[in-house]
Design a protein around this motif. Structure first.
Motif, mmCIF file in Angstrom:
data_model
loop_
_atom_site.group_PDB
_atom_site.id
_atom_site.type_symbol
_atom_site.label_atom_id
_atom_site.label_comp_id
_atom_site.label_asym_id
_atom_site.label_seq_id
_atom_site.Cartn_x
_atom_site.Cartn_y
_atom_site.Cartn_z
ATOM 1 N N LEU A 171 0.829 -1.203 0.000
ATOM 2 C CA LEU A 171 0.000 0.000 0.000
ATOM 3 C C LEU A 171 0.865 1.256 0.000
ATOM 4 C CD1 LEU A 171 -2.663 1.553 0.172
ATOM 5 C CD2 LEU A 171 -2.597 1.214 2.668
ATOM 6 N N GLU A 172 1.875 1.287 0.845
ATOM 7 C CA GLU A 172 2.764 2.464 0.893
ATOM 8 C C GLU A 172 3.434 2.696 -0.458
ATOM 9 O OE1 GLU A 172 2.964 4.748 3.289
ATOM 10 O OE2 GLU A 172 1.366 3.560 4.191
ATOM 11 N N LEU A 173 3.890 1.636 -1.072
ATOM 12 C CA LEU A 173 4.576 1.754 -2.363
ATOM 13 C C LEU A 173 3.603 2.202 -3.456
ATOM 14 C CD1 LEU A 173 7.176 1.394 -3.972
ATOM 15 C CD2 LEU A 173 6.528 -0.999 -4.311
ATOM 16 N N VAL A 174 2.442 1.577 -3.524
ATOM 17 C CA VAL A 174 1.456 1.921 -4.548
ATOM 18 C C VAL A 174 0.967 3.354 -4.363
ATOM 19 C CG1 VAL A 174 -0.866 1.367 -5.381
ATOM 20 C CG2 VAL A 174 0.772 -0.461 -4.984
ATOM 21 N N GLU A 175 0.740 3.750 -3.123
ATOM 22 C CA GLU A 175 0.305 5.123 -2.841
ATOM 23 C C GLU A 175 1.352 6.137 -3.284
ATOM 24 O OE1 GLU A 175 -1.357 8.648 -1.566
ATOM 25 O OE2 GLU A 175 -2.322 6.720 -1.933
ATOM 26 N N ALA A 176 2.596 5.866 -2.973
ATOM 27 C CA ALA A 176 3.669 6.804 -3.312
ATOM 28 C C ALA A 176 3.870 6.920 -4.823
ATOM 29 C CB ALA A 176 4.964 6.361 -2.651
ATOM 30 N N ARG A 177 3.625 5.846 -5.541
ATOM 31 C CA ARG A 177 3.838 5.837 -6.990
ATOM 32 C C ARG A 177 2.603 6.292 -7.771
ATOM 33 N NH1 ARG A 177 8.138 3.547 -8.864
ATOM 34 N NH2 ARG A 177 7.113 2.910 -10.795
ATOM 35 N N SER A 178 1.440 6.291 -7.133
ATOM 36 C CA SER A 178 0.180 6.590 -7.797
ATOM 37 C C SER A 178 0.193 7.961 -8.461
ATOM 38 C CB SER A 178 -0.952 6.525 -6.776
ATOM 39 O OG SER A 178 -2.184 6.774 -7.385
ATOM 40 N N LYS A 179 -0.147 7.975 -9.738
ATOM 41 C CA LYS A 179 -0.287 9.191 -10.548
ATOM 42 C C LYS A 179 1.020 9.958 -10.759
ATOM 43 C CE LYS A 179 -5.100 9.776 -9.294
ATOM 44 N NZ LYS A 179 -5.846 9.491 -10.476
ATOM 45 N N THR A 180 2.160 9.387 -10.374
ATOM 46 C CA THR A 180 3.423 10.092 -10.587
ATOM 47 C C THR A 180 4.378 9.322 -11.488
ATOM 48 O OG1 THR A 180 4.382 9.159 -8.576
ATOM 49 C CG2 THR A 180 3.300 11.285 -8.365
ATOM 50 N N VAL A 181 4.423 8.010 -11.331
ATOM 51 C CA VAL A 181 5.298 7.165 -12.145
ATOM 52 C C VAL A 181 4.519 5.907 -12.530
ATOM 53 C CG1 VAL A 181 7.512 8.003 -11.250
ATOM 54 C CG2 VAL A 181 6.306 6.189 -10.038
ATOM 55 N N ILE A 228 -4.761 1.281 -7.880
ATOM 56 C CA ILE A 228 -4.243 0.636 -9.088
ATOM 57 C C ILE A 228 -5.306 0.591 -10.187
ATOM 58 C CG2 ILE A 228 -3.367 -1.513 -10.066
ATOM 59 C CD1 ILE A 228 -2.254 -2.204 -7.276
ATOM 60 N N VAL A 229 -6.453 0.036 -9.882
ATOM 61 C CA VAL A 229 -7.432 -0.346 -10.894
ATOM 62 C C VAL A 229 -8.047 0.843 -11.624
ATOM 63 C CG1 VAL A 229 -9.659 -1.504 -11.224
ATOM 64 C CG2 VAL A 229 -7.924 -2.517 -9.747
ATOM 65 N N TYR A 230 -8.367 1.916 -10.919
ATOM 66 C CA TYR A 230 -9.117 2.999 -11.538
ATOM 67 C C TYR A 230 -8.276 3.945 -12.378
ATOM 68 C CZ TYR A 230 -12.718 1.188 -8.552
ATOM 69 O OH TYR A 230 -13.618 0.345 -7.946
ATOM 70 N N ASP A 231 -7.000 3.725 -12.419
ATOM 71 C CA ASP A 231 -6.131 4.592 -13.208
ATOM 72 C C ASP A 231 -5.135 3.726 -13.987
ATOM 73 O OD1 ASP A 231 -5.374 7.099 -14.079
ATOM 74 O OD2 ASP A 231 -3.858 7.335 -12.524
ATOM 75 N N SER A 232 -5.671 2.693 -14.661
ATOM 76 C CA SER A 232 -4.760 1.759 -15.314
ATOM 77 C C SER A 232 -5.339 1.215 -16.609
ATOM 78 C CB SER A 232 -4.449 0.604 -14.364
ATOM 79 O OG SER A 232 -5.616 -0.149 -14.117
ATOM 80 N N TYR A 233 -4.483 0.561 -17.346
ATOM 81 C CA TYR A 233 -4.858 -0.184 -18.531
ATOM 82 C C TYR A 233 -4.670 -1.654 -18.196
ATOM 83 C CZ TYR A 233 -4.132 4.263 -20.897
ATOM 84 O OH TYR A 233 -4.191 5.566 -21.272
ATOM 85 N N VAL A 234 -5.573 -2.494 -18.669
ATOM 86 C CA VAL A 234 -5.446 -3.927 -18.464
ATOM 87 C C VAL A 234 -5.167 -4.567 -19.820
ATOM 88 C CG1 VAL A 234 -6.625 -6.038 -17.742
ATOM 89 C CG2 VAL A 234 -7.007 -3.903 -16.495
ATOM 90 N N ILE A 235 -4.110 -5.329 -19.867
ATOM 91 C CA ILE A 235 -3.746 -6.051 -21.088
ATOM 92 C C ILE A 235 -3.768 -7.530 -20.749
ATOM 93 C CG2 ILE A 235 -1.951 -6.459 -22.806
ATOM 94 C CD1 ILE A 235 -0.949 -3.583 -22.160
ATOM 95 N N ARG A 236 -4.642 -8.256 -21.387
ATOM 96 C CA ARG A 236 -4.736 -9.696 -21.155
ATOM 97 C C ARG A 236 -3.980 -10.432 -22.252
ATOM 98 N NH1 ARG A 236 -9.428 -7.668 -19.307
ATOM 99 N NH2 ARG A 236 -10.059 -8.291 -17.234
ATOM 100 N N VAL A 237 -3.133 -11.321 -21.846
ATOM 101 C CA VAL A 237 -2.371 -12.137 -22.784
ATOM 102 C C VAL A 237 -2.985 -13.530 -22.763
ATOM 103 C CG1 VAL A 237 -0.102 -13.061 -23.359
ATOM 104 C CG2 VAL A 237 -0.302 -10.785 -22.339
ATOM 105 N N GLU A 238 -3.347 -14.023 -23.907
ATOM 106 C CA GLU A 238 -3.974 -15.333 -23.988
ATOM 107 C C GLU A 238 -3.083 -16.287 -24.773
ATOM 108 O OE1 GLU A 238 -7.962 -14.965 -25.423
ATOM 109 O OE2 GLU A 238 -8.453 -13.408 -23.966
ATOM 110 N N GLY A 239 -3.346 -17.556 -24.598
ATOM 111 C CA GLY A 239 -2.589 -18.560 -25.321
ATOM 112 C C GLY A 239 -1.573 -19.231 -24.423
ATOM 113 N N ASP A 240 -0.716 -20.002 -25.058
ATOM 114 C CA ASP A 240 0.292 -20.759 -24.328
ATOM 115 C C ASP A 240 1.340 -19.852 -23.696
ATOM 116 O OD1 ASP A 240 -0.808 -23.247 -24.851
ATOM 117 O OD2 ASP A 240 0.282 -23.466 -26.736
ATOM 118 N N SER A 241 1.935 -20.362 -22.646
ATOM 119 C CA SER A 241 2.991 -19.648 -21.942
ATOM 120 C C SER A 241 4.206 -19.461 -22.843
ATOM 121 C CB SER A 241 3.397 -20.462 -20.705
ATOM 122 O OG SER A 241 4.603 -19.991 -20.178
#
Length: 125
Positions: free
Chosen positions: A63-73, A103-116
């Motif tokens: 939480l501390e890390l995500v808060e500090a990085r939110s909207k800046t980097v 995290i969720v409300y200020d992000s892009y989600v990229i789903r990768v499908e298929g084999d590893s």
């Protein structure tokens, strides 16, 4: 690669390794310095995000890390779980809400499908 070519600081680390490093920094008295360095890194890539349920102290550090990085980097979360499954691995519903909100409300989600990619790499070798 483009970030490095543009001289952006970046760091790739597995979440389990990051949590160990944070615990070690707390133990040797360099916690503030270590967290400050993480907060300033332009692109932080966290692999194996929430592969296992976090303990309370780990969730608070996240939480501390995500808060500090939110909207800046930028932070890239690489996970085998869908975003909807993150909440249950963040120790406590209140901490989970706080972390996911940042995290969720200020992000892009990229789903990768298929084999590893590991599977394809082993076939090529």
């Amino acid at each position: 690669m483009a970030a490095n070519r543009n001289f952006y600081t970046s760091k790739y680390i597995r979440l389990p390794d990051l949590l160990v490093e944070i615990a070690m920094a707390r133990g040797d008295g360099s916690y503030r310095k270590y967290m400050k360095r993480l907060k300033k890194t332009r692109i932080l890539i966290l692999d194996e995000w929430l592969l296992y349920t976090l303990k309370e102290s780990e969730a608070r550090d996240v939480l501390e890390l995500v808060e500090a990085r939110s909207k800046t980097v930028s932070t890239i979360f690489c996970s085998q779980f869908d975003v909807s499954g993150w909440h249950e691995n963040l120790y406590d519903p209140t901490l989970a809400d706080a972390i996911c909100d940042r995290i969720v409300y200020d992000s892009y989600v990229i789903r990768v499908e298929g084999d590893s990619m590991r599977k394809w790499k082993s076939i090529m070798d």
